[in-house]
Design an enzyme around this catalytic site. Sequence first.
Site, PDB file in Angstrom:
ATOM      1  N   GLY A  96      38.972  40.177  37.473  1.00 57.05           N
ATOM      2  CA  GLY A  96      38.202  39.519  38.543  1.00 57.05           C
ATOM      3  C   GLY A  96      36.774  39.254  38.093  1.00 57.05           C
ATOM      4  O   GLY A  96      36.218  40.019  37.307  1.00 57.05           O
ATOM      5  N   GLY A 154      36.920  44.867  33.378  1.00 53.20           N
ATOM      6  CA  GLY A 154      37.054  46.145  34.062  1.00 53.20           C
ATOM      7  C   GLY A 154      38.063  47.021  33.336  1.00 53.20           C
ATOM      8  O   GLY A 154      38.479  46.699  32.209  1.00 53.20           O
ATOM      9  N   GLY A 206      41.255  47.494  33.553  1.00 50.84           N
ATOM     10  CA  GLY A 206      42.512  46.859  33.127  1.00 50.84           C
ATOM     11  C   GLY A 206      42.315  46.055  31.854  1.00 50.84           C
ATOM     12  O   GLY A 206      43.054  46.217  30.867  1.00 50.84           O
ATOM     13  N   ASP A 254      33.070  47.180  41.554  1.00 53.22           N
ATOM     14  CA  ASP A 254      33.511  48.454  42.148  1.00 53.22           C
ATOM     15  C   ASP A 254      32.769  49.665  41.576  1.00 53.22           C
ATOM     16  O   ASP A 254      32.784  50.733  42.186  1.00 53.22           O
ATOM     17  CB  ASP A 254      35.019  48.658  41.916  1.00 53.22           C
ATOM     18  CG  ASP A 254      35.856  47.500  42.428  1.00 53.22           C
ATOM     19  OD1 ASP A 254      35.376  46.774  43.317  1.00 53.22           O
ATOM     20  OD2 ASP A 254      36.984  47.321  41.932  1.00 53.22           O
ATOM     21  N   MET A 289      34.731  45.712  49.763  1.00 50.35           N
ATOM     22  CA  MET A 289      35.579  45.857  48.567  1.00 50.35           C
ATOM     23  C   MET A 289      35.300  47.176  47.839  1.00 50.35           C
ATOM     24  O   MET A 289      34.457  47.957  48.258  1.00 50.35           O
ATOM     25  CB  MET A 289      35.361  44.681  47.633  1.00 50.35           C
ATOM     26  CG  MET A 289      36.107  43.427  48.043  1.00 50.35           C
ATOM     27  SD  MET A 289      35.936  42.163  46.768  1.00 50.35           S
ATOM     28  CE  MET A 289      37.233  41.041  47.255  1.00 50.35           C
ATOM     29  N   ARG A 345      31.475  39.059  45.527  1.00 56.87           N
ATOM     30  CA  ARG A 345      31.537  38.781  44.084  1.00 56.87           C
ATOM     31  C   ARG A 345      30.895  37.464  43.709  1.00 56.87           C
ATOM     32  O   ARG A 345      30.717  37.172  42.522  1.00 56.87           O
ATOM     33  CB  ARG A 345      33.002  38.742  43.638  1.00 56.87           C
ATOM     34  CG  ARG A 345      33.611  40.072  43.557  1.00 56.87           C
ATOM     35  CD  ARG A 345      34.907  40.200  42.842  1.00 56.87           C
ATOM     36  NE  ARG A 345      35.643  39.047  42.463  1.00 56.87           N
ATOM     37  CZ  ARG A 345      36.978  39.025  42.388  1.00 56.87           C
ATOM     38  NH1 ARG A 345      37.668  40.107  42.716  1.00 56.87           N
ATOM     39  NH2 ARG A 345      37.610  37.970  41.979  1.00 56.87           N
TER      40      ARG A 345
HETATM   41  O1  F6P Z   1      37.909  44.957  41.284  1.00 56.61           O
HETATM   42  C1  F6P Z   1      37.103  44.040  41.937  1.00 56.61           C
HETATM   43  C2  F6P Z   1      37.725  43.590  43.233  1.00 56.61           C
HETATM   44  O2  F6P Z   1      36.862  42.659  43.833  1.00 56.61           O
HETATM   45  C3  F6P Z   1      38.105  44.724  44.186  1.00 56.61           C
HETATM   46  O3  F6P Z   1      36.983  45.241  44.855  1.00 56.61           O
HETATM   47  C4  F6P Z   1      39.113  44.023  45.054  1.00 56.61           C
HETATM   48  O4  F6P Z   1      40.024  44.949  45.626  1.00 56.61           O
HETATM   49  C5  F6P Z   1      39.829  43.140  44.085  1.00 56.61           C
HETATM   50  O5  F6P Z   1      38.964  42.939  42.986  1.00 56.61           O
HETATM   51  C6  F6P Z   1      40.246  41.802  44.628  1.00 56.61           C
HETATM   52  O6  F6P Z   1      40.928  41.151  43.621  1.00 56.61           O
HETATM   53  P1  F6P Z   1      41.371  39.619  43.683  1.00 56.61           P
HETATM   54  O7  F6P Z   1      40.287  38.836  43.019  1.00 56.61           O
HETATM   55  O8  F6P Z   1      42.638  39.602  42.930  1.00 56.61           O
HETATM   56  O9  F6P Z   1      41.523  39.235  45.122  1.00 56.61           O
END
Ligand code: F6P
Length: 363
Positions: A11, A115, A117, A140, A182, A286
């Site tokens: 992300g 991150g 992953g 996070d 989040m 974000r």
């Molecule tokens: O890890 C960052 C994050 O924004 C988390 O806080 C949230 O749960 C997740 O990614 C959301 O992911 P996506 O972009 O797949 O919706």
Amino acid sequence: MKRIGVLTGGGDAPGLNAVIRAVVKTAMHDYGCEVIGIKNGFDGFLLPSGASLLTTADVRGILPRGGTILGSANRGNPFARKITKDGREEIIDVSGEVVHAINALKLDALIVIGGDGTLRIAHEMYLCGIPVVGVPKTIDNDIHGTEISFGFDTALNIATEAIDRLHTTAESHQRAMVVELMGRDAGFITLHSGVAGGADVILIPEIPFRWEAVAQKLRDRKAHGDLFSILAVSEGAHPIDGAATYNRPGDQISVPRLGGIGQKLGEYLETSGIETRVTVLGHVQRGGTPSAFDRWLATRYGSAAVRVAMQRHFDRMVTLISGHITDMPLMDAIAIPKRVDPLGDAVQTARGIGIAFGDEINH
Ligand code: F6P
């Protein structure tokens, strides 16, 4: 001339462009290196024009820009890639092709910004012979090996501003306002913004809550003349006797998507006779321009990653420890996830100023 590759995975987070810019400038200016930008995370190695030269002209003006000029891929794991074959979904391992493509580019180092992953994939790539250096990214702030990942400060500021804004409308209508934030299984955004924004209740994954304790806190406030309340709730928060709330299940590729606890709490409070509205802040946290702190941290990480790469210290992640940038083995950095310490000073401070975590036993 040496060549460094750079990619952004997982992300997005505010500050990614600041890291890319610092990598390009430091590599070119201090080491006379060429930088190759890889599009859409590791997927870029499999795209026909997924790798291209990045010059200082390409990174001009990107410091205050959110997102990533390179693009990212949430499901870009070369070791487990989902494809559709004959109308059926299959998971295949394309890591061999990716390694081949990296070798064909003759990269002396690959800087992976991501991150936990993405950094785990980077480590696996290292085991396949790729000279990787990691940079910790996530709003996070859940990467154990560093005090702060870039992106967190911006998300925290956005969440705090949202709580500030909810205050005025909550007060006007004498309501409870729930804001779902989040953070996945880590409560840092919620705890820090809840304290900074003056929330009355903070619910985080690390401290399971009791529904009735939350409602009682709001009733107590009302009894003391505080007619409105702000509840900052992590998307991963869950009751003592229940699991977290998901709005989409996971599969072999994707983790389950958290979401919905704010709504559940709002419904519970309404049935308890407390007028409540719910806001889910979501990806606003974000998006947009990174804070000055994130630009500063991201720039330091980007420059340091080039220095570590030039010293040929691979399979390592740049990290912030006691205010200084250093580096550590990638797997040590991500082996265990970072979580809020329920007994730490931050939670103690919040409790001390009267914030409830919904686990209070005296109700
Ligand atoms: O890890 C960052 C994050 O924004 C988390 O806080 C949230 O749960 C997740 O990614 C959301 O992911 P996506 O972009 O797949 O919706």
